[in-house]
Write a protein that holds these residues in place. Sequence first.
Motif, PDB file in Angstrom:
ATOM      1  N   GLN A 126       0.813  -1.216   0.000  1.00 40.43           N
ATOM      2  CA  GLN A 126       0.000   0.000   0.000  1.00 40.43           C
ATOM      3  C   GLN A 126       0.851   1.272   0.000  1.00 40.43           C
ATOM      4  OE1 GLN A 126      -3.413  -0.276  -0.123  1.00 40.43           O
ATOM      5  NE2 GLN A 126      -2.975  -2.472  -0.188  1.00 40.43           N
ATOM      6  N   CYS A 127       2.003   1.211   0.651  1.00 42.37           N
ATOM      7  CA  CYS A 127       2.771   2.452   0.911  1.00 42.37           C
ATOM      8  C   CYS A 127       3.921   2.700  -0.046  1.00 42.37           C
ATOM      9  CB  CYS A 127       3.340   2.423   2.329  1.00 42.37           C
ATOM     10  SG  CYS A 127       2.074   2.422   3.592  1.00 42.37           S
ATOM     11  N   HIS A 128       4.628   1.642  -0.409  1.00 45.35           N
ATOM     12  CA  HIS A 128       5.832   1.832  -1.232  1.00 45.35           C
ATOM     13  C   HIS A 128       5.444   2.229  -2.642  1.00 45.35           C
ATOM     14  CE1 HIS A 128       8.570  -0.892   1.480  1.00 45.35           C
ATOM     15  NE2 HIS A 128       8.399   0.319   1.970  1.00 45.35           N
ATOM     16  N   PRO A 129       6.252   2.937  -3.379  1.00 44.52           N
ATOM     17  CA  PRO A 129       7.546   3.472  -2.964  1.00 44.52           C
ATOM     18  C   PRO A 129       7.447   4.867  -2.342  1.00 44.52           C
ATOM     19  CG  PRO A 129       7.252   3.867  -5.294  1.00 44.52           C
ATOM     20  CD  PRO A 129       5.991   3.185  -4.819  1.00 44.52           C
ATOM     21  N   GLU A 130       6.268   5.461  -2.386  1.00 42.10           N
ATOM     22  CA  GLU A 130       6.189   6.873  -1.960  1.00 42.10           C
ATOM     23  C   GLU A 130       6.466   7.053  -0.471  1.00 42.10           C
ATOM     24  OE1 GLU A 130       3.916   5.317  -3.719  1.00 42.10           O
ATOM     25  OE2 GLU A 130       3.250   6.505  -5.437  1.00 42.10           O
ATOM     26  N   MET A 131       5.946   6.101   0.326  1.00 46.13           N
ATOM     27  CA  MET A 131       6.112   6.263   1.774  1.00 46.13           C
ATOM     28  C   MET A 131       6.843   5.053   2.355  1.00 46.13           C
ATOM     29  SD  MET A 131       2.642   7.902   3.357  1.00 46.13           S
ATOM     30  CE  MET A 131       1.556   6.568   2.928  1.00 46.13           C
ATOM     31  N   GLN A 132       7.711   5.343   3.302  1.00 49.66           N
ATOM     32  CA  GLN A 132       8.398   4.259   4.003  1.00 49.66           C
ATOM     33  C   GLN A 132       7.434   3.586   4.989  1.00 49.66           C
ATOM     34  OE1 GLN A 132      11.967   5.659   5.918  1.00 49.66           O
ATOM     35  NE2 GLN A 132      12.827   6.477   4.022  1.00 49.66           N
ATOM     36  N   VAL A 133       7.750   2.332   5.330  1.00 52.66           N
ATOM     37  CA  VAL A 133       6.956   1.598   6.320  1.00 52.66           C
ATOM     38  C   VAL A 133       7.847   1.275   7.516  1.00 52.66           C
ATOM     39  CG1 VAL A 133       5.712  -0.547   6.824  1.00 52.66           C
ATOM     40  CG2 VAL A 133       5.387   0.610   4.617  1.00 52.66           C
ATOM     41  N   TRP A 134       7.498   1.829   8.662  1.00 50.50           N
ATOM     42  CA  TRP A 134       8.237   1.590   9.898  1.00 50.50           C
ATOM     43  C   TRP A 134       7.356   0.828  10.882  1.00 50.50           C
ATOM     44  CZ3 TRP A 134      12.699   4.680  11.965  1.00 50.50           C
ATOM     45  CH2 TRP A 134      13.423   5.300  10.932  1.00 50.50           C
ATOM     46  N   VAL A 135       7.987   0.072  11.771  1.00 47.95           N
ATOM     47  CA  VAL A 135       7.223  -0.526  12.869  1.00 47.95           C
ATOM     48  C   VAL A 135       7.618   0.186  14.163  1.00 47.95           C
ATOM     49  CG1 VAL A 135       6.576  -2.783  11.969  1.00 47.95           C
ATOM     50  CG2 VAL A 135       8.885  -2.458  12.849  1.00 47.95           C
ATOM     51  N   LYS A 136       6.600   0.594  14.895  1.00 42.30           N
ATOM     52  CA  LYS A 136       6.815   1.366  16.131  1.00 42.30           C
ATOM     53  C   LYS A 136       6.285   0.534  17.294  1.00 42.30           C
ATOM     54  CE  LYS A 136       5.042   5.650  18.231  1.00 42.30           C
ATOM     55  NZ  LYS A 136       4.020   5.014  19.079  1.00 42.30           N
ATOM     56  N   GLY A 137       7.220   0.235  18.227  1.00 40.57           N
ATOM     57  CA  GLY A 137       6.799  -0.577  19.367  1.00 40.57           C
ATOM     58  C   GLY A 137       7.597  -1.861  19.468  1.00 40.57           C
ATOM     59  N   ILE A 138       8.807  -1.851  18.913  1.00 40.37           N
ATOM     60  CA  ILE A 138       9.696  -3.020  18.989  1.00 40.37           C
ATOM     61  C   ILE A 138      10.509  -2.913  20.290  1.00 40.37           C
ATOM     62  CG2 ILE A 138      11.693  -4.142  17.889  1.00 40.37           C
ATOM     63  CD1 ILE A 138       9.066  -4.491  16.317  1.00 40.37           C
ATOM     64  N   ALA A 139      10.648  -4.063  20.971  1.00 44.66           N
ATOM     65  CA  ALA A 139      11.336  -4.032  22.268  1.00 44.66           C
ATOM     66  C   ALA A 139      12.303  -5.188  22.455  1.00 44.66           C
ATOM     67  CB  ALA A 139      10.295  -4.038  23.400  1.00 44.66           C
TER      68      ALA A 139
END
Length: 393
Positions: free
Chosen positions: A244-257
């Motif tokens: 859905q996001c690439h290539p225009e927007m990067q995809v990050w995961v928030k909440g890795i521990a």
Amino acid sequence: TDLQCLTIEELRVLAAQRMDKQTRDYYNEGADSGSTLAENISAYQKYRIRPRVLRDISVIDTSVDVFGTKSSMPIGAASTAMHCLAHPDGEIATARGCRKQDVVMGLSSFATQTLEDVKDAIGDTPMALQLYLFEERDHSVKLIKRAKAKGYKAVLLTVDTPVLGRRNLEIRNQFTLPKHLRIANFANRDDGDSADSNTKPTASEAGYHDGEKRVLPKGPIRFHTHAANPTLTWEKDIEWLKEQCHPEMQVWVKGIATGEDALLACHHGVDGIVVSNHGGRQLNGALATIDALPEVVQAVRSQEKKIPVHVDGGIRHGTDVFKALALGADFVWIGRPILWGLAYKGQEGVELALQLIRDEFKLCMGLAGVTSVKDIGPEYLVKIDKSGFTSRL
Ligand code: HOC
């Protein structure tokens, strides 16, 4: 200089006087006993800085690259929900403050102003959209398309909220969004004026009920407490999101521990990781983020393609920023201090919060003998144990 407010702690106190109890409790509390929230802050005390001297520090460059663009410092305004609770100018004031300070902003999916209006307010300064992926995908698809069209650089998929953490004050206060506010990016949904808008959640509603059919409910408070999606997986959802996001927007995961999840993030081709425990609002008893950071950094560095690692949680001083970078973070996000600035004086308060952290960070760099962010490494820290013994990293 605001002589009333020379530190983030003073800003916290000043902001507390300006917020109603419901808002103050909502922003300031952590899950359960709040021990992870407290440790996010106190864990920074386990580290001390090893300053180097007699180096020319007359020119200090705090700039870094983030999301493929340049930022004036390795510090961004974290995505936090519902800024209009803190100040009537809401996320737009936050964005203007960030623009003035040339600082990246994360916008919450639960913002009280539209992602278009907030992007217009921040201008060319980069923005990322924090995302919850709902089971009902149509809405997420629309949100992603809108963010893309508006030039958002990245989506930060929140992965630490498969169910909502237990925030006792939120439950006791029967936290609800005032009638005049709305979860603006869900405006097409009937989220503001429906009959159950003011329905108060019971304690059992602030969680996940096994086997229940999960549809997005109508009123704002129900939306907030029921919107978590417990079905998300690496295999099914990360690939989908990248499409859905690439290539225009990067995809990050928030909440890795953990290092294990950092490796999975790398294997699934995400563009970056935010080490986060949701400001201590989700799993109480989880590691402080600064304590989780080293294993995540180690896992990412073991990979051929090294993706960036950011961290949030508990950063209240410029020296905290320095410590996080020395432990391998590329960038940090600050959440509550921005909300406190916003509550204190709107846009001006956001600028103040950012300026305080910026000044402290730059001063720390100079006093530690470092002139460029890329040179901040583990050699500038020692870890101190409970008996006061120090060890090099
Ligand atoms: C998916 C529902 O991040 C908070 C905010 C909003 C959480 C909503 C979760 O309160 O921590």
